[in-house]
Write a protein that holds these residues in place. Structure first.
Motif, mmCIF file in Angstrom:
data_model
loop_
_atom_site.group_PDB
_atom_site.id
_atom_site.type_symbol
_atom_site.label_atom_id
_atom_site.label_comp_id
_atom_site.label_asym_id
_atom_site.label_seq_id
_atom_site.Cartn_x
_atom_site.Cartn_y
_atom_site.Cartn_z
ATOM 1 N N HIS A 102 29.658 82.639 26.229
ATOM 2 C CA HIS A 102 29.959 83.792 25.475
ATOM 3 C C HIS A 102 28.529 84.625 25.096
ATOM 4 C CE1 HIS A 102 34.380 83.427 24.940
ATOM 5 N NE2 HIS A 102 33.966 82.167 25.162
ATOM 6 N N ASP A 114 28.402 87.593 27.013
ATOM 7 C CA ASP A 114 29.220 89.064 26.515
ATOM 8 C C ASP A 114 28.215 89.852 25.823
ATOM 9 O OD1 ASP A 114 31.824 88.199 27.575
ATOM 10 O OD2 ASP A 114 32.121 86.692 26.342
ATOM 11 N N HIS A 130 35.420 94.754 31.935
ATOM 12 C CA HIS A 130 34.974 93.693 31.089
ATOM 13 C C HIS A 130 35.698 93.583 29.826
ATOM 14 C CE1 HIS A 130 31.366 91.388 29.142
ATOM 15 N NE2 HIS A 130 32.331 90.672 29.114
ATOM 16 N N GLU A 176 38.065 90.791 27.164
ATOM 17 C CA GLU A 176 37.394 90.476 26.040
ATOM 18 C C GLU A 176 38.334 90.859 24.877
ATOM 19 O OE1 GLU A 176 34.887 88.794 25.507
ATOM 20 O OE2 GLU A 176 34.483 88.452 27.512
ATOM 21 N N TRP A 217 32.283 94.575 20.440
ATOM 22 C CA TRP A 217 32.847 94.684 21.796
ATOM 23 C C TRP A 217 33.426 95.893 21.989
ATOM 24 C CZ3 TRP A 217 29.014 91.934 21.935
ATOM 25 C CH2 TRP A 217 29.073 90.780 21.988
#
Length: 708
Positions: free
Chosen positions: A559, A562, A592, A596, A604
């Motif tokens: 993670h 990310d 992406h 998520e 994000w």
């Protein structure tokens, strides 16, 4: 110069979605811890919001407590004449405190007129219809007493609780529930293992060691089924257990209060309404006051701003407060980390967005202070263009994190931390681009820093070269390294995405053609465009022909990747070399983000909004911001035992639940952690809101998707 002027047209887009910042209900806890040897037994609060707690050493007062600054208890000496009495039971009648000692039931209210002789010595259960009408028990005998009469009611079985609701007395026993109408005692429900009782919205609710019985129907899909207490408060049913407390609203939504973020210890004894519409939770080790305050996101941002500035700035870095003892923030120290540059970059980004939105002098000063720390990462040693991880005064390597990574600076007063990684580099380039774009008076300084870093990387064949003349373990973007991974290893996609973002950012602000040329070469000659466009569904856990190193990188989703991707998306999309690439990058970013979405990470979602996409889960971003706890101490958290959550089989992305828990029910963590983490041991440290909360909030404000 033309590219710099072009920035004037990169203003925030007009979004169809916008959150109007209205007040929401923010919960937080004020706690009182019991001194050693004090055993909590009961609590009650009168109409004046005076709280009393009955202990093995008499009645006590909770001493002054505030959020994050817990209180204790002191003996109740307000009434000198009753202080010596051996109180064995504490309750309320008509919102007034009543007490039972070995001989009498009495109160200081009503001019002291309530003073009834007790026909039994050891009161175990008590309820009252009024100050003149009481039903009491020692656990076996059931007696009705008033100022005019005394009546023993025939009863068999151990009596656990007496409750007066809706003009009725209810008597709970281990294996039955009975009702007394003033004349007869009637059994209305049989069972086993009964512990506690409440009447909530007309429903008879019984707590047991195996869950709730609601109108005789079992309910076990609960955070903890080992029930110890029940209380109806407003529209919610509050449940105490041996593993924390939780509330259930009229729609069945559960809010779970576990760990010292909320309560002094996990075994709940009693729950009662508290002052100013709060909730009091008495546990084995003390008392919690769960408070609910109407707060806007702007007000929450102001609170977190003070949190960062008061105890999370170390040498200009956005740091963690370590070594906290028993939640006492005054005992902590500001520690270093591998990622001082990264966490500071993220906080710097928050303050830069804040300054762009508000033009507040304080925001600018904060940017200046942390930017100086970032600048010094490049000059605290002798390596041209190499960013240190951190720096600290010399002579303290033995107490710093990873002492083997620390090196001596040319300045004997300082040491610096080596082995800088790619997540540091992308954090640097992200914030240098933000500052250069949004703060004209600091553009030259930010541009110099990005040029310094990228010159080092380009000159050294796409590596960060450490003090030993070798590439650091993670600072590697060379095609042989990147393309050496199988296509389904995440680092191949990630490193390609990051280095193109970094080169584009450098080209946008320096105007140096070398950065554009190198970016185009990597994109089209070395396959980096294909790498970064690879769909997330193709990134998996079984490398095709990969070596042991590639397999290690693909054991499960990392993670931290990310965080690196999304910070890089700022430069990847906004500073794209041409419109065709920009649209391709948009597709990659949204692909992406779609993977998520289950995490509901506010950063994000809001970073995805820079692409101008219509749907970016703004509602979930607001949920993230609103549901985040105000207490960022890393208390012990446990959720793996819960029976109200739907678990998933082990998988590559480490998504343990079908639906992620709210931030205030899970461990406090940065954006590089798995939002599906269920448990966390007590870490005795407090994280900074600078990167966790302030960055997504001020990004949302800058983009105009969150109002002021």
């Amino acid at each position: 110069m033309k590219r710099i002027l072009f920035l004037l047209f990169l203003a925030p887009s007009a979004f169809a979605q916008k959150h109007i910042d209205q007040a929401f209900e923010q919960d937080y806890s004020k706690k009182n811890y019991a001194p050693e040897g004090i055993e909590m037994r009961q609590m009650a609060m009168d109409r004046n919001q005076n709280v009393r707690v009955l202990t093995n050493q008499g009645v006590m007062l909770p001493t002054h407590s505030e959020f994050l600054f817990p209180g204790s208890f002191s003996p109740d000496t307000r009434y000198r004449t009753s202080a010596p009495k051996k109180i064995q039971y504490l309750s309320t009648v008509e919102d007034q405190l009543i007490f039972a000692d070995e001989t009498h039931l009495f109160s200081q209210a009503w001019a002291g007129r309530l003073f009834l002789p007790l026909p039994i010595k050891d009161i175990k259960a008590l309820a009252a219809a009024s100050k003149e009408d009481h039903l009491i028990s020692d656990g076996q005998t059931l007696i009705h007493i008033s100022s005019a009469s005394k009546k023993t009611i025939p009863s068999t079985g151990k009596i656990l609780q007496i409750l007066h609701r809706d003009k009725q007395y209810y008597v709970l026993k281990e294996n039955s529930l009975e009702k007394w109408d003033g004349k007869t005692l009637q059994k209305i429900q049989s069972g086993k293992g009964f512990r506690c009782l409440e009447i909530h919205k007309g429903q008879v609710i019984i707590g047991t060691p195996e869950g709730l019985l609601i109108n005789q129907v079992a309910k076990k899909d609960l955070p903890s089924i080992d029930i110890t207490s029940l209380r109806s408060i407003g529209e919610k049913l509050w449940v105490g257990t041996t593993e924390g407390a939780y509330s259930i609203d009229s729609k069945g939504k559960i809010n779970y209060y576990y760990g010292e973020r909320w309560i002094p210890s996990q075994e709940v004894i009693q729950i009662e309404p508290g002052p100013e519409e709060s909730v009091l939770i008495l546990t084995k080790k003390g008392l919690a006051n769960i408070c609910f305050k109407k707060m806007t996101l702007k007000e929450k941002a102001e609170f977190f701003q003070k949190q960062v500035r008061s105890r999370h700035i170390r040498n200009g870095f956005n740091a963690t407060l370590y070594g906290i003892k028993n939640g006492d923030l005054s005992t902590g120290y500001l520690g270093d980390s591998d990622n001082d540059g990264l966490w500071t970059s993220m906080y710097l980004g928050a303050e830069a967005f804040r300054y762009a939105v508000t033009q507040e002098k304080d925001a600018f000063e904060n940017v200046m202070e942390s930017l100086e720390a970032m600048e010094r990462l490049y000059t605290v040693h002798h390596l041209p263009g190499f960013p240190a991880r951190s720096f600290e005064r010399s002579g303290f390597k033995n107490i710093l994190a990873d002492p083997e990574r620390w090196q001596s600076s040319p300045d004997p007063e300082w040491d610096w931390k080596a082995t800088t990684s790619s997540d540091e580099a992308i954090g640097h380039m992200f914030v240098y681009g933000v500052i250069a774009e949004l703060i004209p008076e600091l553009r030259k300084r930010a541009t110099l820093l990005m040029d310094t870093l990228m010159s080092h990387i380009v000159k050294n064949d796409w590596y960060l070269i450490d003090h030993d003349g070798k590439p650091t373990q993670w600072g590697r973007w060379n095609p042989k390294y990147v393309n050496g991974f199988p296509t389904n290893v995440g680092d191949r996609k990630l490193n390609s995405s990051n280095i193109i973002s970094m080169l584009q950012t450098a080209y946008m602000f320096t105007g140096k053609e070398i950065y554009k040329e190198k970016a185009l070469h990597l994109l089209y000659k070395e396959g980096y465009l294909e790498n970064l466009m690879r769909p997330m569904k193709e990134i998996g856990a079984t490398p095709d022909g990969g070596d042991a190193y590639a397999q290690m990188l693909s054991e499960a989703w990392n993670h931290s990747d990310d965080e690196m991707y999304f910070l890089g998306y700022w430069g990847l999309y906004r500073y794209a070399l041409n419109e065709d690439l920009k649209q391709k990058f948009k597709v990659s970013i949204i692909d992406h983000w779609d993977a998520e979405r289950p995490e509901k990470d506010g950063l994000w979602n809001l970073m995805t909004a820079i692409t101008g996409v219509k749907e970016f889960d703004l509602e979930e971003a607001i949920w993230y911001l609103q549901e985040h706890p105000l207490d960022l101490i890393q208390w012990e958290i446990k959720n793996s035992h819960r029976q109200d959550i739907r678990k998933m089989a082990p998988n590559f992305r480490k998504q343990s639940l079908q639906e992620v828990l709210p931030p205030d029910e899970r461990p406090v963590q940065r954006h590089n952690a798995n939002m599906f983490n269920l448990d966390k041991a007590n870490g005795n440290y407090e994280l900074s809101a600078g990167d966790i909360w302030l960055l997504p909030y001020w990004l949302g404000r800058y983009l105009g998707v969150i109002s002021d």
